[in-house]
Design a protein around this motif. Structure first.
Motif, PDB file in Angstrom:
ATOM      1  N   THR A   1       0.822  -1.195   0.000  1.00 27.60           N
ATOM      2  CA  THR A   1       0.000   0.000   0.000  1.00 27.60           C
ATOM      3  C   THR A   1       0.863   1.254   0.000  1.00 27.60           C
ATOM      4  N   ARG A   2       1.904   1.260   0.802  1.00 29.87           N
ATOM      5  CA  ARG A   2       2.798   2.434   0.835  1.00 29.87           C
ATOM      6  C   ARG A   2       3.440   2.682  -0.521  1.00 29.87           C
ATOM      7  N   TYR A   3       3.874   1.597  -1.150  1.00 32.29           N
ATOM      8  CA  TYR A   3       4.494   1.728  -2.464  1.00 32.29           C
ATOM      9  C   TYR A   3       3.518   2.355  -3.467  1.00 32.29           C
ATOM     10  N   MET A   4       2.275   1.847  -3.483  1.00 33.36           N
ATOM     11  CA  MET A   4       1.279   2.369  -4.418  1.00 33.36           C
ATOM     12  C   MET A   4       0.977   3.835  -4.133  1.00 33.36           C
ATOM     13  N   ARG A   5       0.858   4.180  -2.866  1.00 26.81           N
ATOM     14  CA  ARG A   5       0.606   5.583  -2.526  1.00 26.81           C
ATOM     15  C   ARG A   5       1.742   6.477  -3.009  1.00 26.81           C
ATOM     16  N   LYS A   6       2.973   6.015  -2.794  1.00 25.75           N
ATOM     17  CA  LYS A   6       4.127   6.805  -3.208  1.00 25.75           C
ATOM     18  C   LYS A   6       4.174   6.952  -4.722  1.00 25.75           C
ATOM     19  N   GLU A   7       3.970   5.856  -5.432  1.00 28.00           N
ATOM     20  CA  GLU A   7       4.053   5.872  -6.888  1.00 28.00           C
ATOM     21  C   GLU A   7       2.880   6.617  -7.529  1.00 28.00           C
ATOM     22  N   MET A   8       1.722   6.545  -6.924  1.00 29.88           N
ATOM     23  CA  MET A   8       0.521   7.145  -7.510  1.00 29.88           C
ATOM     24  C   MET A   8       0.273   8.579  -7.030  1.00 29.88           C
ATOM     25  N   ARG A   9       1.044   9.043  -6.074  1.00 26.55           N
ATOM     26  CA  ARG A   9       0.826  10.382  -5.510  1.00 26.55           C
ATOM     27  C   ARG A   9       0.782  11.479  -6.571  1.00 26.55           C
ATOM     28  N   PRO A  10       1.722  11.534  -7.526  1.00 25.20           N
ATOM     29  CA  PRO A  10       1.649  12.595  -8.535  1.00 25.20           C
ATOM     30  C   PRO A  10       0.361  12.530  -9.368  1.00 25.20           C
ATOM     31  N   ILE A  11      -0.082  11.338  -9.664  1.00 25.38           N
ATOM     32  CA  ILE A  11      -1.290  11.179 -10.471  1.00 25.38           C
ATOM     33  C   ILE A  11      -2.517  11.597  -9.673  1.00 25.38           C
ATOM     34  N   THR A  12      -2.622  11.126  -8.452  1.00 24.58           N
ATOM     35  CA  THR A  12      -3.791  11.477  -7.645  1.00 24.58           C
ATOM     36  C   THR A  12      -3.813  12.964  -7.311  1.00 24.58           C
ATOM     37  N   LYS A  13      -2.645  13.537  -7.092  1.00 26.21           N
ATOM     38  CA  LYS A  13      -2.585  14.969  -6.813  1.00 26.21           C
ATOM     39  C   LYS A  13      -3.066  15.763  -8.028  1.00 26.21           C
ATOM     40  N   LYS A  14      -2.597  15.362  -9.203  1.00 21.99           N
ATOM     41  CA  LYS A  14      -3.006  16.039 -10.432  1.00 21.99           C
ATOM     42  C   LYS A  14      -4.509  15.875 -10.643  1.00 21.99           C
ATOM     43  N   TYR A  15      -5.024  14.701 -10.356  1.00 24.05           N
ATOM     44  CA  TYR A  15      -6.446  14.445 -10.520  1.00 24.05           C
ATOM     45  C   TYR A  15      -7.270  15.309  -9.568  1.00 24.05           C
ATOM     46  N   ARG A  16      -6.865  15.386  -8.316  1.00 27.61           N
ATOM     47  CA  ARG A  16      -7.604  16.173  -7.328  1.00 27.61           C
ATOM     48  C   ARG A  16      -7.583  17.653  -7.657  1.00 27.61           C
ATOM     49  N   GLU A  17      -6.453  18.151  -8.094  1.00 31.28           N
ATOM     50  CA  GLU A  17      -6.299  19.588  -8.312  1.00 31.28           C
ATOM     51  C   GLU A  17      -6.726  20.030  -9.697  1.00 31.28           C
TER      52      GLU A  17
END
Length: 88
Positions: A1-17
């Protein structure tokens, strides 16, 4: 889970913003109904009990003034398809 959060953070941040110039999804007009699409090829009468229960629940939960439910079946699919002809 930590790995996925770290790897997906830029994508999810871009999606949210979204981007500064363009939101991710266009806003709908207040008077416009949101289409909801469901496909059961054999039609509503042929739905198994679980699928029928889910479909009926969806129908009961969608506000009629804000959404329009479309069931796509083998007999009506052509109403929803834009045919394109290629000229030689």
């Amino acid at each position: 889970t930590r790995y996925m959060r770290k790897e997906m953070r830029p994508i999810t941040k871009k999606y949210r913003e979204g981007s500064a110039n363009k939101p991710i999804a266009p806003k709908l007009d207040v008077g416009c109904k949101t289409p909801v699409w469901v496909c059961w090829w054999q039609g509503e009468a042929a739905m198994p009990p679980v699928v029928k229960a889910c479909f009926n629940r969806l129908k009961s939960m969608l506000p009629e003034d804000k959404a329009s439910l479309h069931l796509i079946t083998e007999s009506n699919v052509n109403e929803y398809i834009n045919a394109i002809r290629f000229m030689e």
